[in-house]
Design a protein around this motif. Structure first.
Motif, PDB file in Angstrom:
ATOM      1  N   ASP A   1       0.818  -1.206   0.000  1.00 55.94           N
ATOM      2  CA  ASP A   1       0.000   0.000   0.000  1.00 55.94           C
ATOM      3  C   ASP A   1       0.859   1.267   0.000  1.00 55.94           C
ATOM      4  OD1 ASP A   1      -1.984   1.840   0.097  1.00 55.94           O
ATOM      5  OD2 ASP A   1      -2.936   1.093   1.928  1.00 55.94           O
ATOM      6  N   ILE A   2       1.303   1.646  -1.191  1.00 53.93           N
ATOM      7  CA  ILE A   2       2.130   2.850  -1.331  1.00 53.93           C
ATOM      8  C   ILE A   2       1.298   4.128  -1.272  1.00 53.93           C
ATOM      9  CG2 ILE A   2       4.000   1.736  -2.610  1.00 53.93           C
ATOM     10  CD1 ILE A   2       2.674   2.704  -5.208  1.00 53.93           C
ATOM     11  N   VAL A   3      -0.021   3.998  -1.235  1.00 59.13           N
ATOM     12  CA  VAL A   3      -0.900   5.176  -1.109  1.00 59.13           C
ATOM     13  C   VAL A   3      -0.999   5.621   0.350  1.00 59.13           C
ATOM     14  CG1 VAL A   3      -3.242   6.055  -1.405  1.00 59.13           C
ATOM     15  CG2 VAL A   3      -2.207   4.644  -3.196  1.00 59.13           C
ATOM     16  N   ASN A   4      -1.266   4.677   1.239  1.00 54.45           N
ATOM     17  CA  ASN A   4      -1.489   5.008   2.645  1.00 54.45           C
ATOM     18  C   ASN A   4      -0.301   4.708   3.558  1.00 54.45           C
ATOM     19  OD1 ASN A   4      -4.390   5.727   2.341  1.00 54.45           O
ATOM     20  ND2 ASN A   4      -4.568   3.572   1.766  1.00 54.45           N
ATOM     21  N   ASP A   5       0.602   3.834   3.110  1.00 53.83           N
ATOM     22  CA  ASP A   5       1.706   3.400   3.980  1.00 53.83           C
ATOM     23  C   ASP A   5       3.035   3.343   3.230  1.00 53.83           C
ATOM     24  OD1 ASP A   5       0.189   2.837   6.443  1.00 53.83           O
ATOM     25  OD2 ASP A   5      -0.758   1.262   5.235  1.00 53.83           O
ATOM     26  N   LEU A   6       3.371   4.400   2.500  1.00 55.59           N
ATOM     27  CA  LEU A   6       4.602   4.412   1.707  1.00 55.59           C
ATOM     28  C   LEU A   6       5.832   4.155   2.571  1.00 55.59           C
ATOM     29  CD1 LEU A   6       6.133   4.849  -0.939  1.00 55.59           C
ATOM     30  CD2 LEU A   6       6.062   7.310  -0.483  1.00 55.59           C
ATOM     31  N   ASP A   7       5.934   4.834   3.702  1.00 52.30           N
ATOM     32  CA  ASP A   7       7.102   4.654   4.567  1.00 52.30           C
ATOM     33  C   ASP A   7       7.230   3.214   5.045  1.00 52.30           C
ATOM     34  OD1 ASP A   7       8.103   7.250   4.430  1.00 52.30           O
ATOM     35  OD2 ASP A   7       6.862   7.945   6.094  1.00 52.30           O
ATOM     36  N   ASP A   8       6.107   2.597   5.363  1.00 49.93           N
ATOM     37  CA  ASP A   8       6.115   1.206   5.819  1.00 49.93           C
ATOM     38  C   ASP A   8       6.557   0.268   4.701  1.00 49.93           C
ATOM     39  OD1 ASP A   8       5.438  -0.890   7.807  1.00 49.93           O
ATOM     40  OD2 ASP A   8       3.894  -1.422   6.338  1.00 49.93           O
ATOM     41  N   VAL A   9       6.073   0.527   3.477  1.00 51.47           N
ATOM     42  CA  VAL A   9       6.469  -0.299   2.336  1.00 51.47           C
ATOM     43  C   VAL A   9       7.969  -0.177   2.089  1.00 51.47           C
ATOM     44  CG1 VAL A   9       6.248  -0.608  -0.163  1.00 51.47           C
ATOM     45  CG2 VAL A   9       4.208  -0.212   1.219  1.00 51.47           C
TER      46      VAL A   9
ATOM     47  N   ILE B   1       1.574   9.726  -5.795  1.00 55.13           N
ATOM     48  CA  ILE B   1       2.703   9.736  -6.717  1.00 55.13           C
ATOM     49  C   ILE B   1       3.647  10.888  -6.395  1.00 55.13           C
ATOM     50  CG2 ILE B   1       3.307  10.190  -9.134  1.00 55.13           C
ATOM     51  CD1 ILE B   1       0.907   8.344  -9.857  1.00 55.13           C
ATOM     52  N   ASN B   2       3.089  12.028  -6.002  1.00 59.22           N
ATOM     53  CA  ASN B   2       3.920  13.157  -5.590  1.00 59.22           C
ATOM     54  C   ASN B   2       4.780  12.787  -4.383  1.00 59.22           C
ATOM     55  OD1 ASN B   2       4.892  15.849  -5.378  1.00 59.22           O
ATOM     56  ND2 ASN B   2       3.386  16.263  -3.789  1.00 59.22           N
ATOM     57  N   LYS B   3       4.204  12.053  -3.436  1.00 58.52           N
ATOM     58  CA  LYS B   3       4.963  11.625  -2.259  1.00 58.52           C
ATOM     59  C   LYS B   3       6.092  10.668  -2.642  1.00 58.52           C
ATOM     60  CE  LYS B   3       1.165  12.186   1.049  1.00 58.52           C
ATOM     61  NZ  LYS B   3       0.207  11.489   1.958  1.00 58.52           N
ATOM     62  N   ILE B   4       5.860   9.881  -3.672  1.00 56.87           N
ATOM     63  CA  ILE B   4       6.886   8.935  -4.129  1.00 56.87           C
ATOM     64  C   ILE B   4       8.066   9.675  -4.755  1.00 56.87           C
ATOM     65  CG2 ILE B   4       7.377   7.126  -5.833  1.00 56.87           C
ATOM     66  CD1 ILE B   4       4.416   6.190  -5.358  1.00 56.87           C
ATOM     67  N   ILE B   5       7.795  10.597  -5.676  1.00 60.05           N
ATOM     68  CA  ILE B   5       8.891  11.254  -6.399  1.00 60.05           C
ATOM     69  C   ILE B   5       9.646  12.264  -5.545  1.00 60.05           C
ATOM     70  CG2 ILE B   5       7.808  10.898  -8.647  1.00 60.05           C
ATOM     71  CD1 ILE B   5       6.955  13.807  -8.645  1.00 60.05           C
ATOM     72  N   THR B   6       9.053  12.685  -4.425  1.00 60.83           N
ATOM     73  CA  THR B   6       9.732  13.633  -3.542  1.00 60.83           C
ATOM     74  C   THR B   6      10.255  12.979  -2.266  1.00 60.83           C
ATOM     75  OG1 THR B   6       7.624  14.264  -2.498  1.00 60.83           O
ATOM     76  CG2 THR B   6       8.381  15.591  -4.373  1.00 60.83           C
ATOM     77  N   HIS B   7      10.066  11.683  -2.133  1.00 60.49           N
ATOM     78  CA  HIS B   7      10.489  10.991  -0.913  1.00 60.49           C
ATOM     79  C   HIS B   7      12.011  11.028  -0.783  1.00 60.49           C
ATOM     80  CE1 HIS B   7      10.975   7.914   2.171  1.00 60.49           C
ATOM     81  NE2 HIS B   7       9.675   8.030   2.416  1.00 60.49           N
ATOM     82  N   PRO B   8      12.532  11.346   0.381  1.00 61.02           N
ATOM     83  CA  PRO B   8      13.988  11.457   0.566  1.00 61.02           C
ATOM     84  C   PRO B   8      14.772  10.200   0.169  1.00 61.02           C
ATOM     85  CG  PRO B   8      12.832  12.323   2.475  1.00 61.02           C
ATOM     86  CD  PRO B   8      11.787  11.691   1.603  1.00 61.02           C
ATOM     87  N   GLN B   9      14.156   9.036   0.291  1.00 62.72           N
ATOM     88  CA  GLN B   9      14.852   7.789  -0.036  1.00 62.72           C
ATOM     89  C   GLN B   9      14.699   7.387  -1.503  1.00 62.72           C
ATOM     90  OE1 GLN B   9      12.889   5.666   3.355  1.00 62.72           O
ATOM     91  NE2 GLN B   9      14.965   4.942   3.799  1.00 62.72           N
TER      92      GLN B   9
END
Length: 273
Positions: free
Chosen positions: A185-193, A238-246
């Motif tokens: 669940d990269i929508v609600n739990d990106l950090d966990d994934v 998707i914005n959270k994915i492309i801007t994620h520090p990792q």
């Protein structure tokens, strides 16, 4: 941000580089050969040099070469398995001449032989091919889990990597549509994934991202790409994915159902976001 899409090299590598620039991209993905067959375009040294010049002048990120869809390293059928090995080996040889050091392929389908059989078949093939002297990093693409696909869990990807003798040559290409459909669940739990990915595989193995929205619901086990912001993943995630520090340092490659103008619009949208 290194952002691009899938482009054809049928008119040459320089032309693909120019097309990338025309749509605001600073990287791109290309098929190494006919995606539904086995024929590869002859490499022209001058054409390759011109692409290198474009990449240097415009600060391109890493390019990504994609194996043809016909490559099935997990197959129990000898003819298909031998074709897969021959194709992958030839692709790696050709990539030594091209300014591209990332190569991704779909792990394959076990065709009702079982996931473990498929994993062993894939690693047996890779261990026959790889010499340890390759300058290309081979990326296993994360899959959605449809049919008899191998590689739809982080554990399966990890097991393949661990069984490859020259595992230092192995990495991962993460497809956002595929892993969402596979149940991550990269929508609600990106950090966990991402934490799970790091714990199981290691984020140092993640070398590229296929950036796709999804036509299908979460955990559907269906592989249907959608245009950015038009699907069940959505623009905010998707914005959270492309801007994620990792993740933000990685090349992002669009594989959405688009023409060139559509890709240009998506790249503009993502850069503005």
């Amino acid at each position: 941000m290194h952002l691009g899409c899938h482009l054809s090299i049928s008119k040459g590598y320089e032309e693909a580089g120019k097309q990338a620039l025309s749509i605001g991209a600073n990287t791109f993905q290309f098929f190494t050969r006919n995606p539904r067959g086995g024929k590869a375009k002859e490499i022209n040294a001058e054409d390759v040099k011109k692409l290198k010049d474009i990449m240097v002048e415009h600060s391109f990120g890493p390019l990504l070469a994609h194996a043809p869809y016909t490559l099935n390293m997990a197959s129990h059928k000898e003819r298909i398995w031998e074709f897969a090995k021959m194709t992958l080996a030839d692709d790696l040889k050709r990539l030594e001449e091209i300014p591209c050091d990332l190569y991704t392929f779909h792990p394959g389908n076990h065709l009702k032989k079982g996931v473990e059989y498929g994993i062993n078949r894939i690693t047996e093939g890779l261990n026959e091919i790889l010499t340890g002297n390759e300058s290309t990093t081979i990326l296993l693409e994360t899959m959605s889990g449809k049919g008899t696909e191998v590689g739809y869990t982080f554990e399966q990807i990890k097991e393949i990597i661990d069984k490859v003798k020259y595992s230092e040559l192995m990495g991962v290409c993460l497809d956002t549509c595929h892993i969402y459909s596979a149940g991550y669940d990269i929508v609600n739990d990106l950090d966990d994934v991402l934490q799970k990915f790091d714990d199981i595989i290691g984020l140092d193995r993640l070398k590229a991202i296929h950036l796709n929205d999804s036509m299908k619901d979460f955990n559907s086990k269906k592989d249907r790409h959608e245009k950015i912001g038009k699907g069940t993943i959505g623009l905010e995630a998707i914005n959270k994915i492309i801007t994620h520090p990792q993740l933000k340092h990685l090349p992002f490659l669009l594989e959405t159902p688009n023409d060139l103008e559509g890709y240009k619009e998506e790249i503009e949208l993502l850069r503005n976001v």
